[in-house]
Each structure stands twice: as structure tokens, then as C-alpha cells.
Write a protein that holds these residues in place. Structure first.
Motif, PDB file in Angstrom:
ATOM      1  N   LEU A 129      -8.089  -3.767  -1.556  1.00  0.00           N
ATOM      2  CA  LEU A 129      -7.097  -3.629  -0.490  1.00  0.00           C
ATOM      3  C   LEU A 129      -6.403  -2.270  -0.531  1.00  0.00           C
ATOM      4  O   LEU A 129      -6.169  -1.701  -1.594  1.00  0.00           O
ATOM      5  N   GLY A 130      -6.019  -1.788   0.646  1.00  0.00           N
ATOM      6  CA  GLY A 130      -5.243  -0.558   0.734  1.00  0.00           C
ATOM      7  C   GLY A 130      -3.811  -0.761   0.267  1.00  0.00           C
ATOM      8  O   GLY A 130      -3.305  -1.887   0.242  1.00  0.00           O
ATOM      9  N   GLU A 131      -3.133   0.319  -0.081  1.00  0.00           N
ATOM     10  CA  GLU A 131      -1.777   0.283  -0.658  1.00  0.00           C
ATOM     11  C   GLU A 131      -0.717   0.398   0.431  1.00  0.00           C
ATOM     12  O   GLU A 131      -0.778   1.298   1.268  1.00  0.00           O
ATOM     13  N   ILE A 132       0.267  -0.528   0.415  1.00  0.00           N
ATOM     14  CA  ILE A 132       1.356  -0.433   1.392  1.00  0.00           C
ATOM     15  C   ILE A 132       2.705  -0.106   0.760  1.00  0.00           C
ATOM     16  O   ILE A 132       3.672   0.130   1.462  1.00  0.00           O
ATOM     17  N   VAL A 133       2.789  -0.089  -0.569  1.00  0.00           N
ATOM     18  CA  VAL A 133       4.039   0.285  -1.230  1.00  0.00           C
ATOM     19  C   VAL A 133       3.863   1.681  -1.811  1.00  0.00           C
ATOM     20  O   VAL A 133       2.913   1.936  -2.531  1.00  0.00           O
ATOM     21  N   ILE A 134       4.786   2.586  -1.481  1.00  0.00           N
ATOM     22  CA  ILE A 134       4.774   3.927  -2.071  1.00  0.00           C
ATOM     23  C   ILE A 134       6.061   4.073  -2.866  1.00  0.00           C
ATOM     24  O   ILE A 134       7.148   4.168  -2.296  1.00  0.00           O
TER      25      ILE A 134
END
Length: 349
Positions: A129-134
Motif C-alpha cells: 500500500l501507498g503511504e498516507i502519513v508523512i
């Protein structure tokens, strides 16, 4: 009789002296870095448990004006993932979930989310999955009270996949956010309430929370290069965005209760389940890390680090000796915790 009384008194004085000496040894390790913390005005707290005795040490600052103390509360960042994993494993013990359950059972269609990803692949960071928290102080959401935070909005923000499910390990916060959503769905209650009822309360963790707020008492302020970020802080950044991947706040005293309950009792999960949790692949189990020790003797410890705005947590546990090290800083970019933990390991050896 008088000689016996004197002997008993000397015995207890000796024990107390040994404890004080041992504590001073750990404090001396931290003191080496004390001058380096003065300019940037942040602090470090350590708790070391050795032979069932607890030693606490601290250096530096909890804010620009307040010295650090060992009872200060920090956000523990990604250590939250270990809490989330324990809750998921509890659901598996109850028969509500299985490791091979697919997430399509729980979520609506999203072109960037493979519905055949399994619970185990989320736990092991093998979903792709791609990252949504930076985790960055530049992230708009940290101080913006108008920022969108609800689960549906964030779920639909998941970007393109990074690789096909199961191909490899890649640490991604999105995995543990989805696990938190699943916990809420099958329990019909907020993640925060589930953590309180099933971990904080049974472990008697009285200074632990599922958010971090400037209104909380006895906190270490988030510092960054001498700047106090507390007034910029938005509790929803931790509560809603970091969520089940990084929302929990605690102090070293409460964290010791959690680790001891998990590692040395069956208060949270059974021994069999814990053994499953610590079946490592790529040095990562089910929400727990395998940590190589920088020592003459090559061996591994277990735990889970955490970095968030603006905190850093590292904890190491030796299953053979039951030694536990917890070290936390109120500056995410600090560079001394790893060195401190290594020096404490050498002292324990």
C-alpha cells in the motif's frame, strides 16, 4: 542480638547502595550527552529494568524553561503499532479475525487498494500500500484545525501501490491505520476506547492516552532545534491522522507496565500468540521489531521504535535476561538515543 540487628541493617544499606550505584551508572551514560542538549533545549528520559529492578535517568529539558523529569508524558509514535497488533491478535484469539482474512471484507473499493491484502500482510508491512502519513513538521495537518481527518477521507487518499501485495517488506503507516479501522468496525466503538479497555486498564497504565494535547498535564513539549512547537500542536494530528499507527502518548513508567505484561505474562495475549507475534521475517514480526545489538557478542533484542512530531522512542528487551531499556526524547531528529541504548546494553553485559 545486637550483632544480628547490625548485620541486617548493613545488608539493607548494601542493597540500597548497590541500587544507587547502578542507577548512577545509567545516569552517567546519559550525562555524557547533557551538554549537547542544552542549546536545542530538549531532553531524554531512560528507564532500564535489570534483575527486576527499575532505574530511571533523565537529562535536558521538557520545555524551554522546565527541566526534564522521568515521569513526563511523550507521544510514542510508531510504538503505537505494537498496541494495535496486540488488539488484532486478541481478536484472532477470540475467533473474530484470522490472519488470512482479506481486507475486502471490511472496505469499499479503492483502485489503489488490493482487496485481497490479508490481515497478516498489513501486520508485517507486506501489503504494498501507498503511504498516507508523512511524519514531518512541514505536514499541513500538524497545526491546521480545518484539515480533513475522517477515516473515509483518509482511506480515499491512499496513493498508488508501491508494489504487489506479499512481494516484500516496506514499512508503511497505512497498514496500521487500516488495522485500526478494522478494530473499530468489528467492535463498533472508537479505537481509543478499545485501547483503554483492553490495554491501559488491565496493565494499570494511568498516564497513557490515545492522543497528545497541549492541554495535557505533565507533558514533554515537542521541541525542534530550540523551538517549542506546543502552541502549533493540533491534538487531531495524533488522534485522527497518526491514529492506530502513531497516536499513543505515555511515559516510561507506564510503558514498562505494558512491556512487562506483554513479554512476561499472559495478561494481554497467550504465550502461543506471542510466539506467533515474534515469528520474524525481514526482522519484523506482527507489529514488533527484531533489533541487532551493536556489541562484541552478536545477538538480537525485540521492541518497536517510534518517531513522530516531535518525539523519538526506542525500546529494547532481552527475552533471555528480561532486561528492558526504554529511552524517549522530545525531539524527533535527535541522534543520541541509539548510542545511549548501546552503552546501557554494554553496561548490562
Amino acid at each position: 542480638m545486637n550483632n544480628l540487628i547490625k548485620f541486617i541493617m548493613l545488608f539493607f544499606v548494601s542493597i540500597n547502595s548497590y541500587s544507587q550505584i547502578r542507577n548512577n551508572e545509567f545516569q552517567k551514560i546519559l550525562n555524557v550527552y547533557s551538554d549537547s542538549l542544552q542549546l536545542k533545549k530538549y531532553g531524554i528520559v531512560n528507564l532500564t529494568k535489570h534483575k527486576n529492578k527499575i532505574y530511571k535517568s533523565q537529562i535536558g529539558w521538557a520545555s524551554k524553561t522546565e527541566k526534564m523529569t522521568s515521569d513526563k508524558i511523550f507521544n510514542v509514535g510508531s510504538l503505537t503499532k505494537m498496541f494495535t497488533s496486540v488488539l488484532i491478535l486478541q481478536e484472532i484469539e477470540k475467533g473474530k479475525l484470522k490472519l488470512n482474512d482479506t481486507i475486502g471484507t471490511f472496505f469499499s473499493k479503492n483502485k489503489n487498494v488490493d482487496s485481497k491484502i490479508t490481515i497478516e500482510q498489513l501486520l508485517r508491512h507486506k501489503s504494498g500500500l501507498g503511504e498516507i502519513v508523512i511524519d514531518s513538521i512541514l505536514n499541513k495537518s500538524f497545526g491546521d484545525y480545518e484539515y480533513e481527518y475522517n477515516h473515509s477521507y483518509l482511506y480515499n487518499l491512499i496513493p498508488n501501490k508501491q508494489f504487489n501485495k506479499g512481494e516484500k517488506y516496506l514499512y508503511t503507516n497505512t497498514n496500521y491505520q487500516l488495522l485500526g479501522y478494522i478494530l473499530e468496525l468489528i467492535n463498533d466503538k472508537p479505537y481509543s476506547k478499545i485501547v483503554e479497555e483492553r490495554i491501559f486498564e488491565p496493565c494499570k497504565m494511568k498516564n497513557s492516552y490515545t492522543y497528545f494535547s497541549k492541554k495535557m498535564k505533565n507533558i514533554a513539549h515537542p521541541m525542534y532545534n530550540g523551538e517549542d512547537l506546543l502552541e502549533q500542536l493540533n491534538y487531531r494530528f495524533y488522534y485522527n491522522l497518526a491514529f492506530s499507527a502513531g497516536c499513543i502518548s505515555s511515559n516510561v513508567i507506564d510503558l514498562e507496565l505494558f512491556f512487562t505484561s506483554l513479554y512476561e505474562t499472559e495478561k494481554l495475549i497467550s504465550k502461543e500468540t506471542f510466539n506467533k507475534m515474534t515469528e520474524f521475517q525481514d526482522n519484523y514480526g506482527l507489529g514488533i521489531e527484531k533489533i541487532k545489538v551493536n556489541s562484541k557478542k552478536e545477538y538480537y533484542l525485540i521492541g518497536h521504535g517510534g518517531d513522530n512530531v516531535s518525539f523519538k522512542t526506542r525500546n529494547w528487551y532481552n527475552p533471555k535476561t528480561k532486561d528492558l531499556i526504554i529511552t524517549i526524547s522530545n525531539q524527533m531528529g535527535e541522534k543520541y538515543i541509539g548510542k545511549i541504548n548501546n552503552e546501557i546494553v554494554k553496561q548490562l553485559e
